[in-house]
Scaffold this active site. Structure first.
Site, short mmCIF file in Angstrom:
data_model
loop_
_atom_site.label_atom_id
_atom_site.label_comp_id
_atom_site.label_asym_id
_atom_site.label_seq_id
_atom_site.Cartn_x
_atom_site.Cartn_y
_atom_site.Cartn_z
N ARG A 51 -33.68 8.00 -3.13
CA ARG A 51 -33.61 6.59 -2.70
C ARG A 51 -34.94 5.91 -3.01
O ARG A 51 -34.99 4.76 -3.44
CB ARG A 51 -33.30 6.48 -1.21
CG ARG A 51 -33.60 5.09 -0.65
CD ARG A 51 -32.96 4.79 0.70
NE ARG A 51 -32.92 5.91 1.61
CZ ARG A 51 -33.97 6.37 2.31
NH1 ARG A 51 -35.14 5.81 2.20
NH2 ARG A 51 -33.82 7.40 3.12
N TYR A 112 -23.52 -19.46 -6.71
CA TYR A 112 -22.49 -18.45 -6.79
C TYR A 112 -21.84 -18.34 -5.41
O TYR A 112 -22.54 -18.32 -4.39
CB TYR A 112 -23.12 -17.12 -7.21
CG TYR A 112 -22.18 -15.96 -7.18
CD1 TYR A 112 -21.16 -15.84 -8.12
CD2 TYR A 112 -22.28 -14.98 -6.21
CE1 TYR A 112 -20.29 -14.79 -8.09
CE2 TYR A 112 -21.40 -13.90 -6.17
CZ TYR A 112 -20.40 -13.82 -7.11
OH TYR A 112 -19.54 -12.77 -7.08
N ASP A 187 -32.09 -17.19 -9.55
CA ASP A 187 -30.98 -16.36 -9.98
C ASP A 187 -30.79 -16.66 -11.47
O ASP A 187 -30.34 -17.74 -11.84
CB ASP A 187 -29.73 -16.71 -9.17
CG ASP A 187 -28.52 -15.86 -9.55
OD1 ASP A 187 -28.48 -15.35 -10.67
OD2 ASP A 187 -27.62 -15.71 -8.69
N LYS A 212 -23.13 -8.76 -14.95
CA LYS A 212 -22.76 -9.76 -15.93
C LYS A 212 -23.41 -9.47 -17.29
O LYS A 212 -23.10 -8.46 -17.89
CB LYS A 212 -23.10 -11.15 -15.39
CG LYS A 212 -22.76 -11.35 -13.91
CD LYS A 212 -21.27 -11.30 -13.59
CE LYS A 212 -20.98 -11.15 -12.11
NZ LYS A 212 -21.59 -12.17 -11.25
C1 LIG Z 1 -21.87 -12.28 -9.84
C2 LIG Z 1 -23.02 -13.09 -9.41
C3 LIG Z 1 -23.78 -12.74 -8.27
C4 LIG Z 1 -23.41 -11.58 -7.40
O1 LIG Z 1 -23.57 -10.37 -8.06
P1 LIG Z 1 -22.65 -9.06 -7.74
O2 LIG Z 1 -23.15 -8.10 -8.76
O3 LIG Z 1 -21.23 -9.46 -7.94
O4 LIG Z 1 -22.94 -8.66 -6.35
C5 LIG Z 1 -24.85 -13.54 -7.97
N1 LIG Z 1 -25.18 -14.62 -8.71
C6 LIG Z 1 -24.48 -14.98 -9.79
C7 LIG Z 1 -24.89 -16.20 -10.56
C8 LIG Z 1 -23.37 -14.24 -10.18
O5 LIG Z 1 -22.67 -14.63 -11.25
#
Ligand SMILES: *Cc1c(COP(=O)(O)O)cnc(C)c1O
Length: 395
Positions: A51, A112, A187, A212
């Site tokens: 961890r 998001y 983000d 993504k």
């Molecule tokens: C998908 C997404 C998240 C969340 O991520 P997960 O891997 O699904 O937990 C946060 N911000 C954006 C812009 C996203 O597209």
């Protein structure tokens, strides 16, 4: 190690990487061991428990830290200021632990859906966070939103799903003038570090849902944080271990493998999405097309200044609302009707019913997430096939 400041296409393959010290393996082995043998109590090779330390995870964390432009050395932080988590939301959850109970956070109004839910349905209750949602595509609004309790600004640019662009440099300037200690977090999921590097624009913290574009193949869920600030890195290292929502070694390996082709993939995403956006703009069934690199985008100038490509996302508004959106979404053949984005395959979805159903209806209305809104994640297939698919679906 010598490729940490090369051009981005080279960095995606080499940044932060070194052959495995025991075997010389060029690609990092998947270290599944949960624990590591010690020579004498407390005497070890820097690895105690998985961890806290994992070589496969480090390889990914170092890569993303360098791609985002962090210059943190190994002496300052074992993974150069990069930290990998079990999901994008797990990474956001850990970032929020930088704050104390009752702190104030200014967030972009268009977020998001899951981020919005974590802020408003979980942390406002469990951590007493006060969150102001502000349209930061106009940076001057930050001026009035920051209070003496504000400890973090959370920006998403391009935002999801309305693809608003926030001027990172302008936001950093305003926030720093108010209070140099406010943590500026972005983000960067939609842009990827190939198209945009927020640390270079004065931000402290970058977050990715590596589910993504970084992973890029829709086969692994994960999240990353990266910072260029050694003090913040030390706090995040403590929190990553203390909270424990870490990314596993298999997922770290897959994500790193995906990143090797990130620059190549983004080149195609950028090119195809712009071509499709231009084509959609002239289609009679389409009322409006949003893409950061279309001159018609309200923040086109800022996008061109801070991004090197427009990314693979397109948002369209259809003239007849759900009446024309539903058949289109049912008729596509190459585009898959599915949530998520950023993979090699093209996806299409309906934000109001799918990804953004967790955003309260009145907030959806203010943001313009209407029934006629359709979001496209343009993949790396042959662009002519994608155009033909959209044409037949819209017909
Ligand atoms: C998908 C997404 C998240 C969340 O991520 P997960 O891997 O699904 O937990 C946060 N911000 C954006 C812009 C996203 O597209």
């Amino acid at each position: 190690m010598s490729h940490d400041s090369s051009r981005i296409g080279t960095m995606c393959i080499h940044a932060g990487q070194r052959p495995d010290p025991t075997t010389g393996a060029v690609m990092p082995p998947i270290y599944t061991s949960s624990t590591y043998a010690q020579e004498s109590p407390g005497v070890h090779k820097g690895f105690e428990y998985s961890r806290s330390h994992n070589p496969t995870r480090y390889a990914l964390e170092r890569m993303v830290a360098r791609l985002e432009g962090s210059a943190i050395t190994e002496e300052q932080d074992a993974s150069f200021g990069g930290f990998a988590f079990a999901s994008g939301l797990a990474s956001i959850g850990t970032a929020l632990e930088l704050l104390n109970a009752g702190d104030h956070l200014v967030a972009m109004d268009d977020l998001y859906g899951g981020t919005n839910r974590l802020f408003s349905k979980v942390r406002e209750r469990s951590q007493g966070l006060k969150v102001s949602y502000v349209d930061l595509s106009d940076a001057s609004r930050l001026e009035h939103a920051v209070t003496d309790k504000t400890r973090m600004v959370w920006v998403e640019t391009p935002s999801n799903p309305t693809l608003k662009i926030a001027d990172l440099r302008a936001i950093a300037k305003i926030a720093r003038a108010k209070n140099p200690k406010i943590i500026l977090a972005c983000d960067n999921t939609f842009a990827s570090p190939v198209n945009q590097r927020p640390l270079e624009h004065g931000f402290d913290l970058v977050m990715h849902s590596s589910t993504k574009y970084l992973g890029g193949h829709s086969d692994v869920v994960g999240g990353l944080l990266a910072t260029n600030n050694a003090e913040l890195a030390a706090r995040l290292r403590f929190l990553q271990n203390a909270i424990g929502s870490v990314m596993g070694p298999f997922d770290a390996y897959l994500t790193l493998r995906g990143i090797k082709t990130l620059a190549l993939r983004m080149e195609r995403h950028n090119e195809s999405s712009l071509r499709i956006a231009q084509w959609l703009e002239s289609h009679k069934a389409v009322e409006r097309v949003v893409h950061p690199f279309l001159p018609s985008h309200p923040h086109h100038e800022v996008a061109k200044r801070q991004m090197s490509g427009g990314g693979g996302m397109i948002t369209i508004y259809l003239k007849d609302g759900l009446k024309s959106a539903r058949p289109m979404l049912e008729r596509v053949r190459i585009f898959a009707l599915a949530e998520s984005l950023g993979g090699v395959e093209s996806l299409i979805e309906h934000p109001a019913i799918m990804t953004h159903a967790s955003v309260p209806p009145d907030q959806r209305k203010t943001l313009g997430i209407s029934d006629g809104m359709v979001r496209l994640s343009v993949g790396v297939e042959d662009c002519d096939d994608l155009l033909e698919d959209l044409e037949q679906a819209l017909r």
